[in-house]
Design a protein around this motif. Structure first.
Motif, mmCIF file in Angstrom:
data_model
loop_
_atom_site.group_PDB
_atom_site.id
_atom_site.type_symbol
_atom_site.label_atom_id
_atom_site.label_comp_id
_atom_site.label_asym_id
_atom_site.label_seq_id
_atom_site.Cartn_x
_atom_site.Cartn_y
_atom_site.Cartn_z
ATOM 1 N N THR A 28 -16.542 -4.193 4.411
ATOM 2 C CA THR A 28 -16.029 -5.521 4.065
ATOM 3 C C THR A 28 -14.731 -5.328 3.311
ATOM 4 O OG1 THR A 28 -18.283 -6.347 3.917
ATOM 5 C CG2 THR A 28 -16.566 -7.707 2.930
ATOM 6 N N LEU A 29 -13.681 -5.967 3.779
ATOM 7 C CA LEU A 29 -12.364 -5.838 3.155
ATOM 8 C C LEU A 29 -12.227 -6.810 1.986
ATOM 9 C CD1 LEU A 29 -10.146 -5.640 6.367
ATOM 10 C CD2 LEU A 29 -11.210 -3.770 5.076
ATOM 11 N N LYS A 30 -11.195 -6.543 1.186
ATOM 12 C CA LYS A 30 -10.832 -7.414 0.072
ATOM 13 C C LYS A 30 -10.731 -8.875 0.538
ATOM 14 C CE LYS A 30 -7.166 -6.876 -3.387
ATOM 15 N NZ LYS A 30 -5.964 -6.066 -3.698
ATOM 16 N N SER A 31 -10.226 -9.063 1.750
ATOM 17 C CA SER A 31 -10.045 -10.392 2.331
ATOM 18 C C SER A 31 -11.363 -11.038 2.731
ATOM 19 C CB SER A 31 -9.172 -10.272 3.580
ATOM 20 O OG SER A 31 -9.783 -9.364 4.487
ATOM 21 N N TYR A 77 -1.280 2.250 -11.043
ATOM 22 C CA TYR A 77 -1.452 3.672 -11.312
ATOM 23 C C TYR A 77 -1.391 4.506 -10.031
ATOM 24 C CZ TYR A 77 -3.131 2.045 -15.841
ATOM 25 O OH TYR A 77 -3.225 1.432 -17.063
ATOM 26 N N LYS A 78 -1.887 3.901 -8.965
ATOM 27 C CA LYS A 78 -2.108 4.696 -7.749
ATOM 28 C C LYS A 78 -0.829 5.261 -7.146
ATOM 29 C CE LYS A 78 -4.505 1.694 -5.539
ATOM 30 N NZ LYS A 78 -5.236 1.033 -4.452
ATOM 31 N N GLY A 79 0.288 4.562 -7.377
ATOM 32 C CA GLY A 79 1.540 5.025 -6.783
ATOM 33 C C GLY A 79 2.165 6.213 -7.505
ATOM 34 N N ILE A 132 -1.190 -1.657 2.154
ATOM 35 C CA ILE A 132 -0.892 -3.063 1.891
ATOM 36 C C ILE A 132 -1.870 -3.877 2.715
ATOM 37 C CG2 ILE A 132 0.750 -4.947 2.251
ATOM 38 C CD1 ILE A 132 3.003 -3.065 1.751
ATOM 39 N N THR A 133 -2.653 -4.732 2.051
ATOM 40 C CA THR A 133 -3.535 -5.610 2.813
ATOM 41 C C THR A 133 -2.959 -7.014 2.760
ATOM 42 O OG1 THR A 133 -5.462 -4.204 2.561
ATOM 43 C CG2 THR A 133 -5.861 -6.491 3.082
ATOM 44 N N ALA A 134 -3.084 -7.679 1.615
ATOM 45 C CA ALA A 134 -2.496 -9.014 1.497
ATOM 46 C C ALA A 134 -1.061 -8.933 0.987
ATOM 47 C CB ALA A 134 -3.342 -9.866 0.574
ATOM 48 N N GLY A 135 -0.714 -7.797 0.374
ATOM 49 C CA GLY A 135 0.647 -7.645 -0.125
ATOM 50 C C GLY A 135 0.815 -8.023 -1.594
ATOM 51 N N THR A 136 -0.310 -8.329 -2.263
ATOM 52 C CA THR A 136 -0.259 -8.718 -3.683
ATOM 53 C C THR A 136 0.411 -7.639 -4.523
ATOM 54 O OG1 THR A 136 -2.436 -9.592 -3.197
ATOM 55 C CG2 THR A 136 -1.705 -9.764 -5.470
ATOM 56 N N ALA A 137 -0.073 -6.419 -4.386
ATOM 57 C CA ALA A 137 0.459 -5.294 -5.160
ATOM 58 C C ALA A 137 1.937 -5.070 -4.830
ATOM 59 C CB ALA A 137 -0.355 -4.038 -4.882
ATOM 60 N N ALA A 138 2.290 -5.194 -3.558
ATOM 61 C CA ALA A 138 3.675 -4.985 -3.117
ATOM 62 C C ALA A 138 4.612 -5.999 -3.765
ATOM 63 C CB ALA A 138 3.751 -5.088 -1.593
ATOM 64 N N ASP A 160 -0.543 1.026 8.070
ATOM 65 C CA ASP A 160 -0.348 -0.384 8.388
ATOM 66 C C ASP A 160 -1.551 -0.823 9.217
ATOM 67 O OD1 ASP A 160 0.372 -2.884 9.216
ATOM 68 O OD2 ASP A 160 2.278 -2.285 10.140
ATOM 69 N N ARG A 161 -2.415 -1.634 8.619
ATOM 70 C CA ARG A 161 -3.615 -2.100 9.334
ATOM 71 C C ARG A 161 -3.257 -3.126 10.409
ATOM 72 N NH1 ARG A 161 -8.825 -1.227 7.124
ATOM 73 N NH2 ARG A 161 -9.314 -3.008 8.430
ATOM 74 N N GLU A 162 -2.027 -3.595 10.400
ATOM 75 C CA GLU A 162 -1.552 -4.572 11.403
ATOM 76 C C GLU A 162 -2.409 -5.831 11.467
ATOM 77 O OE1 GLU A 162 0.658 -2.191 14.799
ATOM 78 O OE2 GLU A 162 -1.413 -1.549 14.687
HETATM 79 P P1 OMP Z 1 -3.332 -5.832 -1.407
HETATM 80 O O1 OMP Z 1 -2.953 -5.506 -2.824
HETATM 81 O O2 OMP Z 1 -3.884 -7.224 -1.273
HETATM 82 O O3 OMP Z 1 -2.202 -5.611 -0.435
HETATM 83 O O4 OMP Z 1 -4.559 -4.923 -0.956
HETATM 84 C C1 OMP Z 1 -4.616 -3.527 -1.052
HETATM 85 C C2 OMP Z 1 -6.075 -3.155 -1.197
HETATM 86 O O5 OMP Z 1 -6.812 -3.214 0.020
HETATM 87 C C3 OMP Z 1 -6.365 -1.747 -1.641
HETATM 88 O O6 OMP Z 1 -6.106 -1.574 -2.980
HETATM 89 C C4 OMP Z 1 -7.867 -1.615 -1.308
HETATM 90 O O7 OMP Z 1 -8.685 -2.172 -2.297
HETATM 91 C C5 OMP Z 1 -8.007 -2.422 -0.054
HETATM 92 N N1 OMP Z 1 -8.179 -1.678 1.219
HETATM 93 C C6 OMP Z 1 -7.998 -0.305 1.367
HETATM 94 O O8 OMP Z 1 -7.725 0.435 0.430
HETATM 95 N N2 OMP Z 1 -8.131 0.278 2.604
HETATM 96 C C7 OMP Z 1 -8.436 -0.422 3.717
HETATM 97 O O9 OMP Z 1 -8.534 0.161 4.828
HETATM 98 C C8 OMP Z 1 -8.608 -1.823 3.582
HETATM 99 C C9 OMP Z 1 -8.504 -2.433 2.337
HETATM 100 C C10 OMP Z 1 -8.820 -3.854 2.252
HETATM 101 O O10 OMP Z 1 -9.721 -4.217 1.482
HETATM 102 O O11 OMP Z 1 -8.231 -4.606 3.028
#
Ligand code: OMP
Length: 219
Positions: A28-31, A77-79, A132-138, A160-162
């Motif tokens: 299950t993704l963050k989304s 921190y992760k970067g 990058i999933t939703a791009g919040t961190a970016a 890129d999960r596309e």
């Molecule tokens: P954004 O900050 O919304 O772009 O999301 C990035 C986050 O997506 C990461 O910090 C993870 O918690 C999460 N994630 C992954 O790390 N890997 C994946 O394959 C998918 C996700 C995700 O939940 O979509």
């Protein structure tokens, strides 16, 4: 430009499988979406893994002439280890002595002070991040660059999960690139991953990923 499925990208994916950074199953993704695969960059957690990872980021940068940058920025921190490892590999493998810096999450008001550690955040900053999933961190990292009076050069990410955001026909990465008006360069894409699985004879996994892409990718 190198083809997106050139061998070193497959080598990277193979390395991700070995480290179990890349796993198949039900996630299950963050989304809230469910996904047949997950990329956990936290498992690049040994010296050798980090060294190899830095090498792939460096290669992705070296092969992306559209990126014009002066300094690498690893968002806390992760970067932070990502930018450090990438700058080391740019120097040792590509002859580019890259400046790098990172931010503190808590600004210090004594000692050297400030929010940026390392090289000054001046000129065009290239952000090194994982997924990058939703791009919040970016978007937060981009705001940091702007707050420091620097210019954003672009972003480099591992995968890129596309996937598109809800109600958009742009991928999250495409949306970030569009909004921030900079290139976002991934080491690999979901499309690379599908090609890799096919090349390895793992067509069942490839098919699941293709279905996921059809469901959440751009139409
Ligand atoms: P954004 O900050 O919304 O772009 O999301 C990035 C986050 O997506 C990461 O910090 C993870 O918690 C999460 N994630 C992954 O790390 N890997 C994946 O394959 C998918 C996700 C995700 O939940 O979509």
């Amino acid at each position: 430009a190198p083809p997106a499925d050139s061998n070193w990208r497959h080598d990277f994916l193979s390395f991700c499988l070995d480290c179990e950074v890349l796993r198949f199953g039900e996630f299950t993704l963050k989304s809230g979406r469910s996904s047949p695969y997950f990329f956990n960059a936290g498992l690049f957690n040994t010296g050798l893994r980090l060294a190899k990872l830095g090498s792939y980021y460096a290669r992705a940068i070296a092969e992306s002439p559209e990126l014009k940058w002066d300094v690498l920025l690893g968002p806390a921190y992760k970067g932070i280890p990502l930018a450090a490892a990438t700058s080391m590999c740019l120097a040792t493998e590509h002859g580019i002595d890259a400046k790098y810096c990172f931010n503190r999450k808590e600004a210090k008001d004594h000692g050297e002070g400030g929010v940026i550690v390392g090289s000054p955040l001046i000129g065009r900053a290239l952000i090194i991040d994982d997924v990058i999933t939703a791009g919040t961190a970016a978007r937060e990292s981009a705001a940091l660059v702007a707050a420091q009076g620097a210019e954003l050069a672009g972003l480099v990410v591992a995968l890129d999960r596309e996937e598109c955001g809800t109600g958009s026909n742009l991928t999250a990465i495409g949306q970030v690139a569009d909004e921030l008006k900079v290139p976002v360069v991934p080491i690999v894409t979901l499309t690379d991953l599908i090609g890799f699985l096919e090349a390895r004879g793992r067509s069942a996994d490839a098919e699941l990923l293709r279905e996921h892409k059809a469901k959440y990718g751009p139409k």
